[in-house]
Scaffold this motif. Structure first.
Motif, PDB file in Angstrom:
ATOM      1  N   HIS A 111       0.781  -1.371   0.013  1.00 23.90           N
ATOM      2  CA  HIS A 111       0.008   0.094   0.024  1.00 23.90           C
ATOM      3  C   HIS A 111       0.862   1.197   0.118  1.00 23.90           C
ATOM      4  CE1 HIS A 111      -3.462   2.437   0.824  1.00 23.90           C
ATOM      5  NE2 HIS A 111      -2.828   2.925   1.692  1.00 23.90           N
ATOM      6  N   HIS A 115       1.332   4.377  -2.435  1.00 19.95           N
ATOM      7  CA  HIS A 115       1.112   6.040  -2.373  1.00 19.95           C
ATOM      8  C   HIS A 115       2.256   6.685  -3.013  1.00 19.95           C
ATOM      9  CE1 HIS A 115      -2.315   6.935   0.167  1.00 19.95           C
ATOM     10  NE2 HIS A 115      -1.989   5.818   0.904  1.00 19.95           N
ATOM     11  N   SER A 136      -0.275   9.495   5.953  1.00 22.50           N
ATOM     12  CA  SER A 136      -1.379   8.852   5.728  1.00 22.50           C
ATOM     13  C   SER A 136      -2.048   8.804   7.114  1.00 22.50           C
ATOM     14  CB  SER A 136      -1.346   7.633   5.068  1.00 22.50           C
ATOM     15  OG  SER A 136      -0.373   6.650   5.879  1.00 22.50           O
ATOM     16  N   ASP A 301      -6.515   7.551  -0.350  1.00 17.33           N
ATOM     17  CA  ASP A 301      -6.517   5.919  -0.931  1.00 17.33           C
ATOM     18  C   ASP A 301      -7.383   5.677  -2.154  1.00 17.33           C
ATOM     19  OD1 ASP A 301      -4.878   5.228   1.145  1.00 17.33           O
ATOM     20  OD2 ASP A 301      -6.272   4.137   2.435  1.00 17.33           O
TER      21      ASP A 301
HETATM   22 ZN    ZN Z   1      -3.302   5.087   2.574  1.00 16.54          ZN
END
Ligand code: ZN
Ligand code: KG4
Length: 333
Positions: A111, A115, A136, A301
Motif C-alpha cells: 500500500h 502511495h 497517511s 487512498d
Molecule cells: Zn493510504
C-alpha cells in the motif's frame, strides 16, 4: 497493457485501471466513511463486510469509466498489505478470482509503495532519486526512492501517524469522522497563532516524527478550557494544523538537505491538506527545488496507485502465486 488495481486495505473499496504504468484510465473509490462515522473510527468487521458487497460493483464501474471490458485487462494488482487483515483479504481474493478466470498475471502491491507511485500518474517523467514525505492515517515517513523498487525509509513516526493525530484532534473537538478534512475545514475560520502547541523532537535533527505530544497538548487544552465555543474550536484546529504542518515541513526540508535530493514528492491522505501543500511548496520554491504533489484524489487512498506500482512489479518479472496472502504489517523496505 491495462492493469486493474484493487485496494481494500482500510475503509475505501477502490478499483482503478492504468494503461502502461502511468496512463490513468479510471479510478473509482467507494467510501465507507458513512458506515463508520457513528463509531468515530473504522470498525474492521464492518469494513471487510462492506468490501465484500462493494468490490464487484466497483470493479464493474472502474471498467465502465475506463471504457474497457474485462477481456481488455492484461494483469491485476491488489494491495496485499499493510492494512486490516479481513479487508485486505477481500481485495486479494477478488484479484485472484479475476486473474484465474481471465488467465492473466496477478501481483501483490504494498500500500505504501502505491502511495509513492501516485506521483507518476500525473508526472510520468519524474525520475529517481526522489525524496517522499508520505503522510497517511497509519504512516508518516520520509522515504527515498533511489530507483524503481529501491526504497530507504529515512525517518518515521515513533508514535502516532500525522493522519491519526488529525483524526484524534477532530474527535476531541467533536468534529466527527474522518477527522482530517473536518479539521482543515474548521481551521479556515480559526487563528493559527491562538495557541502555542509544542513541536516535538524538532531540535535534535533526527528524521523521526512524533505526534502524541501535540495530541496530548490539545487534549489538555480542551480539558482546561472547558466547553469550547465555535470560535475557540476553530482556533484550536487552526493552531494544531499549523503546528503539525510546521513539524512535517521542517523535518522534510532537513532530510532533503542532508540527502542532497532536491526532487520531492508529497503523498498520502494528509497530503490533501492545503496548509501542508502550501507550506512545503513555499519551502521548495524558496530553494528552487522540484516538488510534485499529486492531485487530492490521488493522494488519498485509491487503486490507480496500486495499478501503477503493480505495473513496475510485473515489468520486473514479479508474479504472485495464487496462494499469496494478505500481510497486515507488510513493510516497505
Ligand atoms: Zn493510504
Ligand atoms: O492515505 P489515506 O487515505 O489512508 C491511509 O492509508 O491511512 O489517509 C487517510 C488519512 C486520515 O487520517 C485522514 O484524516 C487524513 O488522511 N486526511 C487529511 C485530509 N484528508 C485526509 N488530513 C488532513 N487534512 C486533510 N484535508
Amino acid at each position: 497493457m491495462n492493469i486493474l488495481g484493487i485496494e481494500t486495505s482500510c475503509d475505501e473499496t477502490a478499483v482503478g485501471v492504468v494503461e502502461d504504468g502511468t496512463g490513468l484510465r479510471s479510478s473509482v473509490v467507494a467510501s465507507q466513511s458513512e458506515l463508520h462515522a457513528r463509531f468515530g473510527g473504522v470498525v474492521p468487521e464492518i469494513a471487510s463486510r462492506a468490501h465484500l458487497e462493494l468490490v464487484n460493483p466497483t470493479i464493474a464501474q472502474a471498467l465502465i469509466e475506463a471504457g474497457l471490458e474485462l477481456s481488455d485487462i492484461g494483469a491485476v494488482a491488489a494491495c496485499s498489505g499493510p492494512g486490516l487483515a479481513g479487508s485486505l483479504l477481500v481485495g486479494v481474493s477478488a484479484a485472484k478470482a479475476v486473474a484465474l478466470c481471465q488467465g492473466i498475471p496477478y501481483v501483490g502491491v504494498n500500500h505504501l509503495e502505491g502511495h509513492l507511485y501516485a506521483a507518476f500518474l500525473e508526472e510520468p517523467d519524474l525520475n529517481p532519486p526522489l525524496a517522499f514525505l508520505l503522510v497517511s492515517g497509519g504512516h508518516t515517513m520520509i522515504v527515498t526512492m533511489e530507483g524503481h523498487g529501491r526504497y530507504r525509509v529515512l525517518g518515521q513516526t515513533i508514535d502516532d501517524a500525522a493522519g491519526e493525530a488529525f483524526d484524534k484532534v477532530a474527535k476531541l473537538l467533536g468534529l466527527g469522522f474522518p477527522g482530517g478534512p473536518a479539521v482543515e475545514r474548521i481551521a479556515r475560520t480559526g487563528d493559527a497563532r491562538a495557541i502555542a502547541f509544542p513541536t516535538a523532537n524538532m531540535s535534535d535533527g533526527a528524521p523521526d516524527f512524533s505526534f502524541s505530544g501535540i495530541k496530548t497538548a490539545v487534549s489538555l487544552h480542551v480539558r482546561r478550557t472547558g466547553p469550547l465555543g465555535p470560535q475557540q474550536v476553530a482556533d484550536v484546529a487552526a493552531s494544531f494544523q499549523a503546528t503539525a504542518v510546521k513539524m512535517l515541513v521542517r523535518k522534510t526540508v532537513r532530510a532533503a538537505l542532508r540527502l542532497g535530493i532536491h526532487r520531492l514528492v508529497l503523498t498520502g491522505g494528509v497530503a490533501a491538506n492545503t496548509a501542508l501543500r502550501e507550506g512545503l511548496e513555499a519551502e521548495c520554491r524558496e530553494r528552487a527545488w522540484v516538488l510534485h504533489v499529486p492531485s487530492r484524489r490521488l493522494c488519498t487512498d485509491n487503486a490507480a496507485m496500486i495499478a501503477a506500482a503493480g505495473h513496475d512489479r510485473l515489468e520486473a518479472g514479479e508474479l504472485a502465486p495464487l496462494n499469496l496472502n494478505a500481510v497486515p504489517d507488510l513493510a516497505l523496505a
